[in-house]
Scaffold this motif. Sequence first.
Motif, PDB file in Angstrom:
ATOM      1  N   THR A 108      19.582  -4.344   5.647  1.00  0.00           N
ATOM      2  CA  THR A 108      20.804  -3.718   6.131  1.00  0.00           C
ATOM      3  C   THR A 108      20.893  -2.299   5.591  1.00  0.00           C
ATOM      4  O   THR A 108      20.291  -1.977   4.564  1.00  0.00           O
ATOM      5  CB  THR A 108      22.059  -4.500   5.709  1.00  0.00           C
ATOM      6  OG1 THR A 108      22.109  -4.564   4.293  1.00  0.00           O
ATOM      7  CG2 THR A 108      22.060  -5.899   6.310  1.00  0.00           C
ATOM      8  N   TYR A 109      21.627  -1.475   6.315  1.00  0.00           N
ATOM      9  CA  TYR A 109      21.827  -0.090   5.912  1.00  0.00           C
ATOM     10  C   TYR A 109      23.127   0.413   6.530  1.00  0.00           C
ATOM     11  O   TYR A 109      23.780  -0.299   7.297  1.00  0.00           O
ATOM     12  CB  TYR A 109      20.638   0.784   6.304  1.00  0.00           C
ATOM     13  CG  TYR A 109      20.332   0.834   7.789  1.00  0.00           C
ATOM     14  CD1 TYR A 109      20.801   1.868   8.580  1.00  0.00           C
ATOM     15  CD2 TYR A 109      19.556  -0.150   8.399  1.00  0.00           C
ATOM     16  CE1 TYR A 109      20.523   1.914   9.929  1.00  0.00           C
ATOM     17  CE2 TYR A 109      19.267  -0.115   9.739  1.00  0.00           C
ATOM     18  CZ  TYR A 109      19.745   0.934  10.507  1.00  0.00           C
ATOM     19  OH  TYR A 109      19.469   0.987  11.846  1.00  0.00           O
ATOM     20  N   TYR A 110      23.501   1.634   6.178  1.00  0.00           N
ATOM     21  CA  TYR A 110      24.749   2.222   6.643  1.00  0.00           C
ATOM     22  C   TYR A 110      24.460   3.481   7.452  1.00  0.00           C
ATOM     23  O   TYR A 110      23.602   4.279   7.078  1.00  0.00           O
ATOM     24  CB  TYR A 110      25.652   2.589   5.458  1.00  0.00           C
ATOM     25  CG  TYR A 110      26.026   1.387   4.633  1.00  0.00           C
ATOM     26  CD1 TYR A 110      27.145   0.627   4.953  1.00  0.00           C
ATOM     27  CD2 TYR A 110      25.253   0.994   3.553  1.00  0.00           C
ATOM     28  CE1 TYR A 110      27.480  -0.482   4.215  1.00  0.00           C
ATOM     29  CE2 TYR A 110      25.574  -0.124   2.809  1.00  0.00           C
ATOM     30  CZ  TYR A 110      26.690  -0.857   3.142  1.00  0.00           C
ATOM     31  OH  TYR A 110      27.025  -1.970   2.418  1.00  0.00           O
TER      32      TYR A 110
ATOM     33  N   GLY B  38      20.569   6.633   8.938  1.00  0.00           N
ATOM     34  CA  GLY B  38      21.147   5.738   7.950  1.00  0.00           C
ATOM     35  C   GLY B  38      20.535   5.797   6.572  1.00  0.00           C
ATOM     36  O   GLY B  38      19.424   6.303   6.372  1.00  0.00           O
TER      37      GLY B  38
ATOM     38  N   GLN C 237      20.541   3.188   2.770  1.00  0.00           N
ATOM     39  CA  GLN C 237      20.871   1.866   2.246  1.00  0.00           C
ATOM     40  C   GLN C 237      21.942   1.909   1.171  1.00  0.00           C
ATOM     41  O   GLN C 237      22.626   0.927   0.959  1.00  0.00           O
ATOM     42  CB  GLN C 237      19.616   1.195   1.701  1.00  0.00           C
ATOM     43  CG  GLN C 237      18.681   0.729   2.797  1.00  0.00           C
ATOM     44  CD  GLN C 237      17.520  -0.048   2.260  1.00  0.00           C
ATOM     45  OE1 GLN C 237      16.844   0.384   1.340  1.00  0.00           O
ATOM     46  NE2 GLN C 237      17.262  -1.203   2.844  1.00  0.00           N
TER      47      GLN C 237
ATOM     48  N   LYS D 267      25.368   2.490  -0.170  1.00  0.00           N
ATOM     49  CA  LYS D 267      26.703   2.621   0.416  1.00  0.00           C
ATOM     50  C   LYS D 267      27.452   3.827  -0.144  1.00  0.00           C
ATOM     51  O   LYS D 267      28.153   4.521   0.598  1.00  0.00           O
ATOM     52  CB  LYS D 267      27.527   1.351   0.181  1.00  0.00           C
ATOM     53  CG  LYS D 267      28.863   1.375   0.887  1.00  0.00           C
ATOM     54  CD  LYS D 267      29.601   0.071   0.736  1.00  0.00           C
ATOM     55  CE  LYS D 267      30.911   0.094   1.522  1.00  0.00           C
ATOM     56  NZ  LYS D 267      31.612  -1.193   1.439  1.00  0.00           N
TER      57      LYS D 267
ATOM     58  N   TRP E 276      27.844  -0.658   9.320  1.00  0.00           N
ATOM     59  CA  TRP E 276      26.896  -1.490   8.585  1.00  0.00           C
ATOM     60  C   TRP E 276      25.942  -2.059   9.615  1.00  0.00           C
ATOM     61  O   TRP E 276      26.340  -2.776  10.527  1.00  0.00           O
ATOM     62  CB  TRP E 276      27.647  -2.583   7.841  1.00  0.00           C
ATOM     63  CG  TRP E 276      26.799  -3.415   6.941  1.00  0.00           C
ATOM     64  CD1 TRP E 276      25.876  -2.977   6.036  1.00  0.00           C
ATOM     65  CD2 TRP E 276      26.811  -4.838   6.835  1.00  0.00           C
ATOM     66  NE1 TRP E 276      25.315  -4.038   5.372  1.00  0.00           N
ATOM     67  CE2 TRP E 276      25.877  -5.195   5.845  1.00  0.00           C
ATOM     68  CE3 TRP E 276      27.522  -5.839   7.474  1.00  0.00           C
ATOM     69  CZ2 TRP E 276      25.627  -6.518   5.485  1.00  0.00           C
ATOM     70  CZ3 TRP E 276      27.287  -7.152   7.103  1.00  0.00           C
ATOM     71  CH2 TRP E 276      26.347  -7.482   6.119  1.00  0.00           C
TER      72      TRP E 276
END
Length: 140
Positions: free
Chosen positions: A28-30, A47, A49, A51, A74
Amino acid sequence: MQNENTTAPKKAQQLPPVPRFDALRGFTYYEVQVVREAAGFKTTYPGVQDKSLALELKSMLELECDPHPVRLLWIAGQEDEVESFLRMESRVTDLIKSVRSADRPGHEFMARLGQFGPYEGYAPHSAQSENVALDSGVQP
């Protein structure tokens, strides 16, 4: 005692196998996204990772993009995308860190990504390289 259902073959009476989800792996990443509803489009930036780094970028862009909303998304990536994502993330992380000291970090970030045309701080043909080319007899 209940009679066995004899209307269907034995295989039809068995439960189907449970699908295996262990093959589905990822990360997952932002991403940070600016929504320009009046213009009818969204700008999504590469993106990261971390946050806290994504929130820092979001706050930089909020100052520049007001009154347009800036979202933090997200995102789930697939395992086969990890290598290419990590290469891009490394560059974006360096970019975010390098614009922190600018007068307008959000503007500088967008400019370095080419959002306003060619980046003015970038000189592909510096005076030094032209002098070297002239001294060596090479035509520029």
